[in-house]
Design a protein around this motif. Structure first.
Motif, PDB file in Angstrom:
ATOM      1  N   UNK A   1      65.418  29.309  -4.894  1.00 11.91           N
ATOM      2  CA  UNK A   1      64.614  28.734  -3.892  1.00 11.91           C
ATOM      3  C   UNK A   1      65.462  27.908  -2.980  1.00 11.91           C
ATOM      4  N   UNK A   2      65.258  28.260  -1.509  1.00 10.98           N
ATOM      5  CA  UNK A   2      66.171  27.755  -0.342  1.00 10.98           C
ATOM      6  C   UNK A   2      65.170  26.470   0.138  1.00 10.98           C
ATOM      7  N   UNK A   3      65.942  25.320   0.370  1.00  4.51           N
ATOM      8  CA  UNK A   3      65.235  24.310   0.958  1.00  4.51           C
ATOM      9  C   UNK A   3      64.830  24.493   2.365  1.00  4.51           C
ATOM     10  N   UNK A   4      63.716  24.014   2.724  1.00  3.39           N
ATOM     11  CA  UNK A   4      63.133  24.430   4.154  1.00  3.39           C
ATOM     12  C   UNK A   4      62.802  22.941   4.838  1.00  3.39           C
ATOM     13  N   UNK A   5      62.877  22.998   6.135  1.00  3.98           N
ATOM     14  CA  UNK A   5      62.630  22.095   6.771  1.00  3.98           C
ATOM     15  C   UNK A   5      60.918  21.686   7.107  1.00  3.98           C
ATOM     16  N   UNK A   6      60.630  20.498   6.873  1.00  2.00           N
ATOM     17  CA  UNK A   6      59.167  20.068   6.998  1.00  2.00           C
ATOM     18  C   UNK A   6      58.385  20.581   8.392  1.00  2.00           C
ATOM     19  N   UNK A   7      57.215  21.022   8.360  1.00  2.00           N
ATOM     20  CA  UNK A   7      56.836  21.301   9.704  1.00  2.00           C
ATOM     21  C   UNK A   7      55.880  20.559  10.047  1.00  2.00           C
ATOM     22  N   UNK A   8      55.472  19.252   9.400  1.00  2.00           N
ATOM     23  CA  UNK A   8      54.757  18.288   9.865  1.00  2.00           C
ATOM     24  C   UNK A   8      55.055  16.925   9.043  1.00  2.00           C
ATOM     25  N   UNK A   9      54.586  15.857   9.401  1.00  2.00           N
ATOM     26  CA  UNK A   9      54.408  14.538   8.795  1.00  2.00           C
ATOM     27  C   UNK A   9      53.147  13.911   8.454  1.00  2.00           C
ATOM     28  N   UNK A  10      52.917  13.178   7.701  1.00  2.00           N
ATOM     29  CA  UNK A  10      51.902  12.667   7.521  1.00  2.00           C
ATOM     30  C   UNK A  10      51.826  10.804   7.568  1.00  2.00           C
ATOM     31  N   UNK A  11      51.095  10.280   8.181  1.00  2.00           N
ATOM     32  CA  UNK A  11      51.073   8.807   8.271  1.00  2.00           C
ATOM     33  C   UNK A  11      49.755   8.401   7.601  1.00  2.00           C
ATOM     34  N   UNK A  12      50.176   7.415   6.761  1.00  6.23           N
ATOM     35  CA  UNK A  12      49.027   6.647   6.070  1.00  6.23           C
ATOM     36  C   UNK A  12      48.466   5.336   6.641  1.00  6.23           C
ATOM     37  N   UNK A  13      47.655   5.325   7.675  1.00  7.18           N
ATOM     38  CA  UNK A  13      47.325   4.293   8.366  1.00  7.18           C
ATOM     39  C   UNK A  13      46.343   3.301   7.743  1.00  7.18           C
ATOM     40  N   UNK A  14      45.974   2.068   8.298  1.00  7.03           N
ATOM     41  CA  UNK A  14      45.124   1.241   7.680  1.00  7.03           C
ATOM     42  C   UNK A  14      43.795   1.788   7.849  1.00  7.03           C
ATOM     43  N   UNK A  15      42.880   1.174   6.826  1.00  7.99           N
ATOM     44  CA  UNK A  15      41.726   1.704   6.643  1.00  7.99           C
ATOM     45  C   UNK A  15      41.678   3.270   6.184  1.00  7.99           C
ATOM     46  N   UNK A  16      42.614   3.582   5.423  1.00  6.43           N
ATOM     47  CA  UNK A  16      42.925   4.549   4.477  1.00  6.43           C
ATOM     48  C   UNK A  16      42.591   5.935   5.483  1.00  6.43           C
ATOM     49  N   UNK A  17      42.806   5.660   6.473  1.00  9.29           N
ATOM     50  CA  UNK A  17      43.102   6.987   7.390  1.00  9.29           C
ATOM     51  C   UNK A  17      44.292   7.960   7.356  1.00  9.29           C
TER      52      UNK A  17
END
Length: 81
Positions: A1-17
């Protein structure tokens, strides 16, 4: 399996958003799902263990209540301050 670059990031904000940022389009979307953090980080029906590194957190897949198609068993997520 070849490593791949991520297409997105996620931020875990205050208030569980959770905010998803798409690298290709440059757009941010606030997701309707929320997260809960205790001894695990729970996002939807998926449970992750976590380790903090400066402004990031490593999420290790632990379990899912139903079948979950996962491309890796860990991911790095940017934390909002």
């Amino acid at each position: 399996m070849f490593p791949s670059e991520p297409s997105y990031s996620m931020e875990f904000l205050q208030d569980s958003l959770v905010e998803k940022y798409d690298y290709e389009s440059g757009e941010s979307v606030m997701l309707s799902e929320k997260y809960l953090i205790d001894s695990f980080l729970h996002r939807g029906k998926v449970k992750y263990s976590y380790i903090f590194y400066e402004d990031k957190v490593r999420l290790d897949f632990e379990s899912a209540l139903r079948f979950c198609r996962c491309f890796s068993h860990f991911q790095y997520i940017h934390l909002s301050t």
